[in-house]
Motif scaffolding. Structure first.
Motif, PDB file in Angstrom:
ATOM      1  N   LEU A 109     -39.615  -2.979  35.633  1.00  0.00           N
ATOM      2  CA  LEU A 109     -38.554  -3.772  35.017  1.00  0.00           C
ATOM      3  C   LEU A 109     -39.027  -4.435  33.730  1.00  0.00           C
ATOM      4  O   LEU A 109     -38.295  -4.455  32.736  1.00  0.00           O
ATOM      5  N   LYS A 110     -40.249  -4.956  33.721  1.00  0.00           N
ATOM      6  CA  LYS A 110     -40.771  -5.563  32.491  1.00  0.00           C
ATOM      7  C   LYS A 110     -40.850  -4.533  31.373  1.00  0.00           C
ATOM      8  O   LYS A 110     -40.485  -4.820  30.230  1.00  0.00           O
ATOM      9  N   THR A 111     -41.306  -3.330  31.696  1.00  0.00           N
ATOM     10  CA  THR A 111     -41.407  -2.265  30.692  1.00  0.00           C
ATOM     11  C   THR A 111     -40.025  -1.901  30.153  1.00  0.00           C
ATOM     12  O   THR A 111     -39.833  -1.754  28.940  1.00  0.00           O
ATOM     13  N   VAL A 112     -39.061  -1.750  31.042  1.00  0.00           N
ATOM     14  CA  VAL A 112     -37.693  -1.406  30.632  1.00  0.00           C
ATOM     15  C   VAL A 112     -37.101  -2.521  29.770  1.00  0.00           C
ATOM     16  O   VAL A 112     -36.518  -2.269  28.712  1.00  0.00           O
ATOM     17  N   LEU A 113     -37.255  -3.765  30.200  1.00  0.00           N
ATOM     18  CA  LEU A 113     -36.708  -4.893  29.449  1.00  0.00           C
ATOM     19  C   LEU A 113     -37.346  -4.994  28.063  1.00  0.00           C
ATOM     20  O   LEU A 113     -36.654  -5.235  27.071  1.00  0.00           O
ATOM     21  N   ARG A 114     -38.632  -4.779  27.994  1.00  0.00           N
ATOM     22  CA  ARG A 114     -39.304  -4.806  26.687  1.00  0.00           C
ATOM     23  C   ARG A 114     -38.813  -3.655  25.815  1.00  0.00           C
ATOM     24  O   ARG A 114     -38.710  -3.799  24.599  1.00  0.00           O
ATOM     25  N   GLY A 115     -38.483  -2.528  26.434  1.00  0.00           N
ATOM     26  CA  GLY A 115     -37.904  -1.416  25.690  1.00  0.00           C
ATOM     27  C   GLY A 115     -36.545  -1.762  25.105  1.00  0.00           C
ATOM     28  O   GLY A 115     -36.149  -1.205  24.080  1.00  0.00           O
ATOM     29  N   PHE A 116     -35.844  -2.705  25.738  1.00  0.00           N
ATOM     30  CA  PHE A 116     -34.564  -3.190  25.214  1.00  0.00           C
ATOM     31  C   PHE A 116     -34.762  -4.225  24.111  1.00  0.00           C
ATOM     32  O   PHE A 116     -33.809  -4.692  23.514  1.00  0.00           O
ATOM     33  N   GLY A 117     -36.002  -4.635  23.893  1.00  0.00           N
ATOM     34  CA  GLY A 117     -36.290  -5.652  22.883  1.00  0.00           C
ATOM     35  C   GLY A 117     -36.433  -7.055  23.448  1.00  0.00           C
ATOM     36  O   GLY A 117     -36.581  -8.019  22.707  1.00  0.00           O
ATOM     37  N   ILE A 118     -36.418  -7.178  24.765  1.00  0.00           N
ATOM     38  CA  ILE A 118     -36.568  -8.485  25.416  1.00  0.00           C
ATOM     39  C   ILE A 118     -38.059  -8.755  25.596  1.00  0.00           C
ATOM     40  O   ILE A 118     -38.738  -8.030  26.319  1.00  0.00           O
ATOM     41  N   ASN A 119     -38.553  -9.790  24.956  1.00  0.00           N
ATOM     42  CA  ASN A 119     -39.982 -10.081  25.021  1.00  0.00           C
ATOM     43  C   ASN A 119     -40.322 -11.243  25.943  1.00  0.00           C
ATOM     44  O   ASN A 119     -41.459 -11.386  26.365  1.00  0.00           O
ATOM     45  N   MET A 120     -39.343 -12.082  26.237  1.00  0.00           N
ATOM     46  CA  MET A 120     -39.584 -13.244  27.094  1.00  0.00           C
ATOM     47  C   MET A 120     -39.226 -12.892  28.540  1.00  0.00           C
ATOM     48  O   MET A 120     -38.078 -13.056  28.964  1.00  0.00           O
ATOM     49  N   VAL A 121     -40.199 -12.367  29.261  1.00  0.00           N
ATOM     50  CA  VAL A 121     -39.992 -11.950  30.645  1.00  0.00           C
ATOM     51  C   VAL A 121     -40.985 -12.686  31.537  1.00  0.00           C
ATOM     52  O   VAL A 121     -42.196 -12.561  31.362  1.00  0.00           O
ATOM     53  N   LYS A 122     -40.454 -13.455  32.466  1.00  0.00           N
ATOM     54  CA  LYS A 122     -41.276 -14.112  33.492  1.00  0.00           C
ATOM     55  C   LYS A 122     -41.151 -13.279  34.750  1.00  0.00           C
ATOM     56  O   LYS A 122     -40.153 -12.588  34.953  1.00  0.00           O
ATOM     57  N   GLU A 123     -42.144 -13.379  35.616  1.00  0.00           N
ATOM     58  CA  GLU A 123     -42.048 -12.629  36.875  1.00  0.00           C
ATOM     59  C   GLU A 123     -42.466 -13.479  38.061  1.00  0.00           C
ATOM     60  O   GLU A 123     -43.368 -14.307  37.959  1.00  0.00           O
ATOM     61  N   ALA A 124     -41.756 -13.267  39.160  1.00  0.00           N
ATOM     62  CA  ALA A 124     -42.036 -13.968  40.407  1.00  0.00           C
ATOM     63  C   ALA A 124     -42.066 -12.950  41.535  1.00  0.00           C
ATOM     64  O   ALA A 124     -41.275 -12.010  41.546  1.00  0.00           O
ATOM     65  N   ASP A 125     -42.978 -13.156  42.480  1.00  0.00           N
ATOM     66  CA  ASP A 125     -43.089 -12.229  43.605  1.00  0.00           C
ATOM     67  C   ASP A 125     -42.315 -12.698  44.836  1.00  0.00           C
ATOM     68  O   ASP A 125     -42.372 -12.077  45.891  1.00  0.00           O
TER      69      ASP A 125
END
Length: 142
Positions: free
Chosen positions: A26-42
Motif C-alpha cells: 500500500l505504501k508503494t502504491v500510494l507513493r506511486g500516486f504521489g502521496i508522500n506522507m504515509v504513516k503505518e500502524a500494525d
C-alpha cells in the motif's frame, strides 16, 4: 497523472494492517500516486497512538486484525472514543474518511463496515486503479 492532480501530493494517509507485506504494498502504491506522507500502524491500537500525534486526511484500514479489528476501530473513531487503557490519547477527528480492506468480500462484512462508518470498501488484493478511484471519490465529496 491522476484525476485529482496536485491534491494527492498534500494528502496524509494512515495505513493500518497487521500484515507488514500489505502495508509495504500500500505504501508503494500510494507513493506511486504521489502521496508522500504515509504513516503505518500494525493494529487499531497503534493507529490511535499515531493519530494522537496529529490527524491524517485518510485512513486505509484492514477489517481483520487482532486485539482491535478495523470495524471496532472505525466505530471508536466515529464515536470519538479511545481504546481501553488509552484514555491519555487525544480524540482523533471522527470525520476522517476510512477505506476498509478485507480478504473476504462477504456482503455482511461490507454492511458491518458501512454501518460502523466506513466511507469505502476494497477487497484484497488491492488493485491500484480501484484504490485511486476510491480516494478520488472520497476527495471529491470533501
Amino acid at each position: 497523472m491522476n484525476g485529482v492532480g496536485q491534491d494527492l501530493a498534500d494528502l496524509s494517509v494512515l495505513v493500518t494492517d497487521d500484515s507488514h507485506h500489505t502495508r509495504e504494498i500500500l505504501k508503494t502504491v500510494l507513493r506511486g500516486f504521489g502521496i508522500n506522507m504515509v504513516k503505518e500502524a500494525d493494529s487499531g491500537i497503534r493507529a490511535f497512538e499515531l493519530l494522537d500525534d496529529g490527524d491524517v486526511d485518510l485512513i486505509i484500514c484492514d477489517i481483520e486484525m487482532p486485539v482491535l479489528n478495523g470495524i471496532d476501530f472505525v466505530r471508536m473513531l466515529r464515536s470519538r472514543t479511545r481504546p481501553p487503557a488509552q484514555d491519555h490519547l487525544r480524540v482523533a477527528n471522527p470525520n476522517t474518511p476510512v477505506i476498509m480492506l478485507t480478504s473476504h468480500a462477504k456482503k455482511s462484512l461490507v454492511d458491518m463496515a458501512r454501518e460502523a462508518g466506513a466511507n469505502a470498501f476494497i477487497v484484497k488484493p488491492v488493485v491500484p486503479k480501484v484504490l485511486l478511484e476510491r480516494i478520488e471519490k472520497i476527495l471529491s465529496r470533501q
